[in-house]
Scaffold this motif. Structure first.
Motif, PDB file in Angstrom:
ATOM      1  N   TRP A  30      -9.894  -8.742  -4.122  1.00  0.00           N
ATOM      2  CA  TRP A  30      -9.556  -9.016  -2.726  1.00  0.00           C
ATOM      3  C   TRP A  30     -10.847  -9.294  -1.980  1.00  0.00           C
ATOM      4  O   TRP A  30     -11.792  -8.515  -2.058  1.00  0.00           O
ATOM      5  N   ASP A 145       1.885 -11.069  -0.253  1.00  0.00           N
ATOM      6  CA  ASP A 145       1.421 -11.142  -1.640  1.00  0.00           C
ATOM      7  C   ASP A 145      -0.071 -11.416  -1.729  1.00  0.00           C
ATOM      8  O   ASP A 145      -0.728 -11.000  -2.677  1.00  0.00           O
ATOM      9  N   SER A 146      -0.603 -12.117  -0.727  1.00  0.00           N
ATOM     10  CA  SER A 146      -2.013 -12.504  -0.792  1.00  0.00           C
ATOM     11  C   SER A 146      -2.866 -11.907   0.327  1.00  0.00           C
ATOM     12  O   SER A 146      -4.031 -12.248   0.461  1.00  0.00           O
ATOM     13  N   GLU A 147      -2.307 -10.976   1.132  1.00  0.00           N
ATOM     14  CA  GLU A 147      -3.070 -10.385   2.225  1.00  0.00           C
ATOM     15  C   GLU A 147      -3.024  -8.860   2.156  1.00  0.00           C
ATOM     16  O   GLU A 147      -1.976  -8.266   1.913  1.00  0.00           O
ATOM     17  N   LYS A 170      -8.077 -11.175   1.462  1.00  0.00           N
ATOM     18  CA  LYS A 170      -7.172 -12.119   0.806  1.00  0.00           C
ATOM     19  C   LYS A 170      -7.352 -11.986  -0.701  1.00  0.00           C
ATOM     20  O   LYS A 170      -8.467 -11.789  -1.185  1.00  0.00           O
ATOM     21  N   LYS A 171      -6.263 -12.136  -1.437  1.00  0.00           N
ATOM     22  CA  LYS A 171      -6.314 -12.036  -2.899  1.00  0.00           C
ATOM     23  C   LYS A 171      -6.943 -13.292  -3.481  1.00  0.00           C
ATOM     24  O   LYS A 171      -6.669 -14.403  -3.028  1.00  0.00           O
TER      25      LYS A 171
END
Length: 172
Positions: A30, A145-147, A170-171
Motif C-alpha cells: 500500500w 478494494d484499492s484504498e 492505495k494498493k
C-alpha cells in the motif's frame, strides 16, 4: 496458500482465506497518497496536542511528539499462518499472533516491553501496542478494494489529549 515475496525487506506473505472471507483483504503493498500534504497533517495533529499542554513544556514536547508521527510511504501487510505482519517502508517487519491478547511481543530500543493485541473486523485490522509509556492503536481500514485508511492514536498519561492522525494509501 499462495506465497509471494514483496519489498526491500523481502516480506514473505502467505495469503490467508480466513482474512479474505471476513471481508477484509489487506495483504500486499500500500502506497501513501497525497504525500505533499502529509507532513502538514501530522504537524497539525502535533500542534493540537501541544496547545493543550503547559506553556513551559510545549517546546520540549513538540520534538518528542513529532518523533512519534513517523510517515510510512508504503506499508507491506499480510497474514502468514497464525500471525499478522506489517512493515513500514524498509524498517524491520513487525509481527503479532492472530490470537494476541495483550501478550509481550517485543522490546523497544531501550528494552521496554511492548505488549500487543490483534483485532480484526469486517473491514479493518487493529493492532494495539502498550508499554509503560502509553498506548498506540494502529488501524488499517479498507475503504475500497484499492484504498486503505491508516489511523494512529497515541495515548499516554503525559498527554492531555490523544495524538491522532490518518493517512490514505492505495494498493499497488
Amino acid at each position: 496458500k499462495v506465497n509471494r515475496l514483496i519489498g526491500v525487506g523481502v516480506l514473505s506473505v502467505a495469503l490467508s482465506s480466513g482474512v479474505q472471507a471476513a471481508g477484509v483483504d489487506l495483504d500486499g503493498q500500500w502506497v501513501l497518497q497525497d504525500a505533499d500534504s502529509t507532513q502538514a497533517k501530522l504537524d497539525v495533529a502535533v500542534e493540537n496536542v501541544a496547545q493543550e499542554m503547559n506553556f513551559f513544556i510545549r517546546a520540549l514536547a513538540r520534538p518528542v511528539l513529532k518523533k512519534q508521527t513517523q510517515i510510512c510511504h508504503q506499508w507491506l501487510l499480510g497474514v502468514q499462518e497464525k500471525q499478522f505482519q506489517w512493515q513500514c517502508d524498509d524498517a524491520e517487519v513487525d509481527t503479532i499472533p492472530l490470537t494476541a491478547n495483550a501478550e509481550v511481543i517485543k522490546k523497544d530500543e531501550e528494552g521496554v516491553e511492548i505488549s500487543g493485541t490483534y483485532q480484526q473486523a469486517s473491514d479493518s485490522v487493529v493492532i494495539i501496542l502498550e508499554s509503560e509509556r502509553g498506548k498506540r492503536t494502529n488501524t488499517w481500514k479498507q475503504v475500497t478494494d484499492s484504498e486503505l485508511l491508516f489511523t494512529v492514536k497515541l495515548e499516554s498519561e503525559k498527554l492531555p489529549t490523544p495524538l491522532t492522525w490518518s493517512l490514505t494509501y492505495k494498493k499497488q
